[in-house]
Scaffold this active site. Structure first.
Site, PDB file in Angstrom:
ATOM      1  CB  CYS A   1      -0.948  -0.007   1.187  1.00 34.49           C
ATOM      2  SG  CYS A   1      -2.069  -1.405   1.114  1.00 34.49           S
TER       3      CYS A   1
ATOM      4  CG  HIS B   1      -3.307   3.151   1.797  1.00 35.52           C
ATOM      5  ND1 HIS B   1      -3.698   2.728   0.544  1.00 35.52           N
ATOM      6  CD2 HIS B   1      -3.434   2.074   2.619  1.00 35.52           C
ATOM      7  CE1 HIS B   1      -4.020   1.456   0.610  1.00 35.52           C
ATOM      8  NE2 HIS B   1      -3.880   1.034   1.853  1.00 35.52           N
TER       9      HIS B   1
ATOM     10  CG  ASN C   1      -6.711  -1.215   0.651  1.00 37.31           C
ATOM     11  OD1 ASN C   1      -5.997  -0.710  -0.210  1.00 37.31           O
ATOM     12  ND2 ASN C   1      -6.217  -1.741   1.753  1.00 37.31           N
TER      13      ASN C   1
HETATM   14  O1  UT7 Z   1      -3.974  -1.531   3.335  1.00 33.90           O
HETATM   15  C1  UT7 Z   1      -3.153  -2.438   3.996  1.00 33.90           C
HETATM   16  C2  UT7 Z   1      -3.242  -2.293   5.455  1.00 33.90           C
HETATM   17  N1  UT7 Z   1      -4.481  -2.828   5.929  1.00 33.90           N
HETATM   18  C3  UT7 Z   1      -5.174  -2.180   6.840  1.00 33.90           C
HETATM   19  O2  UT7 Z   1      -4.807  -1.114   7.236  1.00 33.90           O
HETATM   20  C4  UT7 Z   1      -6.408  -2.871   7.393  1.00 33.90           C
HETATM   21  C5  UT7 Z   1      -6.404  -2.798   8.903  1.00 33.90           C
HETATM   22  N2  UT7 Z   1      -7.490  -3.505   9.522  1.00 33.90           N
HETATM   23  C6  UT7 Z   1      -8.793  -3.133   9.434  1.00 33.90           C
HETATM   24  O3  UT7 Z   1      -9.113  -2.219   8.702  1.00 33.90           O
HETATM   25  C7  UT7 Z   1      -9.797  -3.801  10.329  1.00 33.90           C
HETATM   26  O4  UT7 Z   1      -9.138  -4.585  11.285  1.00 33.90           O
HETATM   27  C8  UT7 Z   1     -10.830  -4.696   9.581  1.00 33.90           C
HETATM   28  C9  UT7 Z   1     -11.768  -3.815   8.787  1.00 33.90           C
HETATM   29  C10 UT7 Z   1     -10.102  -5.664   8.651  1.00 33.90           C
HETATM   30  C11 UT7 Z   1     -11.675  -5.480  10.586  1.00 33.90           C
HETATM   31  O5  UT7 Z   1     -12.288  -4.590  11.495  1.00 33.90           O
HETATM   32  P1  UT7 Z   1     -12.191  -4.816  13.064  1.00 33.90           P
HETATM   33  O6  UT7 Z   1     -12.975  -3.768  13.698  1.00 33.90           O
HETATM   34  O7  UT7 Z   1     -10.732  -4.915  13.419  1.00 33.90           O
HETATM   35  O8  UT7 Z   1     -12.911  -6.193  13.240  1.00 33.90           O
HETATM   36  P2  UT7 Z   1     -12.341  -7.555  13.839  1.00 33.90           P
HETATM   37  O9  UT7 Z   1     -11.461  -8.223  12.864  1.00 33.90           O
HETATM   38  O10 UT7 Z   1     -11.844  -7.293  15.232  1.00 33.90           O
HETATM   39  O11 UT7 Z   1     -13.697  -8.374  13.948  1.00 33.90           O
HETATM   40  C12 UT7 Z   1     -14.765  -8.011  14.845  1.00 33.90           C
HETATM   41  C13 UT7 Z   1     -15.878  -9.011  14.679  1.00 33.90           C
HETATM   42  C14 UT7 Z   1     -15.397 -10.461  14.737  1.00 33.90           C
HETATM   43  O12 UT7 Z   1     -16.403 -11.221  15.385  1.00 33.90           O
HETATM   44  P3  UT7 Z   1     -16.231 -11.613  16.941  1.00 33.90           P
HETATM   45  O13 UT7 Z   1     -14.955 -12.404  16.995  1.00 33.90           O
HETATM   46  O14 UT7 Z   1     -16.134 -10.309  17.659  1.00 33.90           O
HETATM   47  O15 UT7 Z   1     -17.462 -12.396  17.194  1.00 33.90           O
HETATM   48  C15 UT7 Z   1     -15.332 -10.872  13.290  1.00 33.90           C
HETATM   49  O16 UT7 Z   1     -15.517 -12.253  13.104  1.00 33.90           O
HETATM   50  O17 UT7 Z   1     -16.496  -8.845  13.397  1.00 33.90           O
HETATM   51  C16 UT7 Z   1     -16.486 -10.095  12.701  1.00 33.90           C
HETATM   52  N3  UT7 Z   1     -16.309  -9.837  11.278  1.00 33.90           N
HETATM   53  C17 UT7 Z   1     -17.341  -9.534  10.460  1.00 33.90           C
HETATM   54  N4  UT7 Z   1     -18.665  -9.419  10.661  1.00 33.90           N
HETATM   55  C18 UT7 Z   1     -19.443  -9.100   9.629  1.00 33.90           C
HETATM   56  C19 UT7 Z   1     -15.164  -9.829  10.558  1.00 33.90           C
HETATM   57  N5  UT7 Z   1     -15.427  -9.517   9.272  1.00 33.90           N
HETATM   58  C20 UT7 Z   1     -16.767  -9.351   9.194  1.00 33.90           C
HETATM   59  C21 UT7 Z   1     -17.623  -9.026   8.141  1.00 33.90           C
HETATM   60  N6  UT7 Z   1     -18.947  -8.910   8.400  1.00 33.90           N
HETATM   61  N7  UT7 Z   1     -17.173  -8.813   6.884  1.00 33.90           N
END
Ligand code: UT7
Length: 329
Positions: free
Chosen positions: A113, A254, A284
């Site tokens: 990125c 980004h 992204n």
């Molecule tokens: O560009 C390269 C660099 N990349 C980045 O900068 C990305 C950085 N990371 C992020 O943007 C975020 O971490 C994500 C958008 C990928 C995820 O968001 P989050 O707030 O960190 O969610 P999480 O992974 O902590 O998941 C929270 C909950 C989980 O359920 P439990 O374990 O709390 O029951 C996930 O299983 O949300 C669940 N979950 C979803 N639910 C509905 C994960 N993906 C989804 C989804 N829809 N698509």
């Protein structure tokens, strides 16, 4: 020292739109979750049978037109991508051939990125040294080619796009790329990667079965590092040049997650209207986000000659960087 300035800019996005509603039918997710956690509403998907170079060529041709530069005048083409058309030859040489830049040489840069900032910084050196007069930088990724559309953790995030700039010498020392700070921290490699297809895990039945040709991301960990990394590296360049929030016309970060962008903007004390956001429409797009954001701002008349612009990125590697420039066109 002669500065490098952007004299041409353009972007290309495929017409095919993949909305959150579409994704609801593919994985266990919903529009509300995606919008509140990422800011993304839809993304563009390039059709099968076309690779990253297809988008790069269209962005490059338009950028050359804006600059009034003929392809054969180019000295160098640098392409930032993590989704090259193929392992080799480079996508830069493919683009070189397709646009007819017969006097240039081309090379790909894999900075994830942050790739566009790395590529632009490298290209800038050739202009500043006086060696080259016209350099094309392309940031392009077909992320849909390496996205697992059964994995809700990643498939909601990514889209396909390309952006391109033309760099030329600046007659005015106040105008052009003023500075950049680039870093990487390889200890972060384990949180965001694609294992298969390289020399360590060449493609075979097993790598395909184990889904090793798709992006893996530990989202929560990357998020933490990204919030801190983006903020720190942008603050560092702003402090180094004693830039006040009022002086910044536009911050083009980004586009990985709206929450990461908002956190960085808050640290910089930037008002909302000074921050470019298009993640809602494109997701992204890795190396394409920054040139595409700049290109949109330019075509909408949001930036004018002399405006101070701040760029920042964070991505796989980890890689991160910031850049300040004064707009030229
Ligand atoms: O560009 C390269 C660099 N990349 C980045 O900068 C990305 C950085 N990371 C992020 O943007 C975020 O971490 C994500 C958008 C990928 C995820 O968001 P989050 O707030 O960190 O969610 P999480 O992974 O902590 O998941 C929270 C909950 C989980 O359920 P439990 O374990 O709390 O029951 C996930 O299983 O949300 C669940 N979950 C979803 N639910 C509905 C994960 N993906 C989804 C989804 N829809 N698509």
């Amino acid at each position: 020292m002669q500065r490098a300035k952007i004299t041409g800019i353009a972007h290309y996005v495929p017409s095919n739109v993949l909305t959150n509603k579409d994704l609801e039918k593919m994985v266990d997710t919903n529009d509300e979750w995606i919008v509140s956690r990422t800011g993304i509403k839809e993304r563009r998907i390039l059709e099968k049978g076309k690779g990253t170079s297809y988008m790069g060529v269209l962005a490059a041709q338009r950028a050359l037109e804006v600059a009034g530069v003929k392809p054969e005048e180019l000295d160098l083409i640098v392409v930032a991508t993590v989704t090259p058309d193929m392992m080799f030859p480079s996508t830069a040489t493919i683009i070189q051939d397709k646009i007819g830049a017969k006097n240039a040489w081309g090379v790909d840069v894999n900075g994830a990125c942050t790739g566009f900032l790395y590529a632009t910084a490298m290209a800038t050196q050739f202009i500043e040294s006086g060696r080259y007069k016209k350099v094309l930088v392309v940031g392009a990724d077909k992320m849909s080619a390496i996205t697992d559309y059964t994995d809700r953790n990643t498939c909601i995030l990514f889209g396909d796009a390309a952006g391109a700039i033309v760099l030329e010498p600046s007659e005015d020392p106040e105008i052009g790329i003023l500075d950049f700070i680039l870093k990487s921290d390889g200890s972060g490699g384990k949180y965001l990667y694609m294992l298969g297809g390289g020399s360590l895990h060449p493609a075979n039945h097993e790598t395909v079965e184990k889904k090793m040709h798709y992006i893996y991301q530990d989202g929560r960990t990357v998020f933490k590092f990204a919030v801190e990394g983006m903020a720190k590296i942008t603050e560092e360049i702003v402090k180094k040049h004693n830039i006040s929030p009022e002086e910044i016309k536009l911050f083009v970060p980004h586009q990985a997650n709206k929450r990461i962008i908002d956190a960085t903007a808050r640290r910089l004390k930037l008002d909302e209207e000074k921050v470019l956001i298009n993640i809602d429409r494109y997701g992204n797009t890795t190396a394409a986000t920054i040139p595409m954001g700049l290109s949109e701002a330019f075509s909408e008349g949001r930036i004018k000659p002399g405006d101070l612009i701040l760029l920042a990125a964070f991505g796989a590697g980890f890689t991160f960087g910031s850049m300040v420039l004064r707009w030229a066109i």
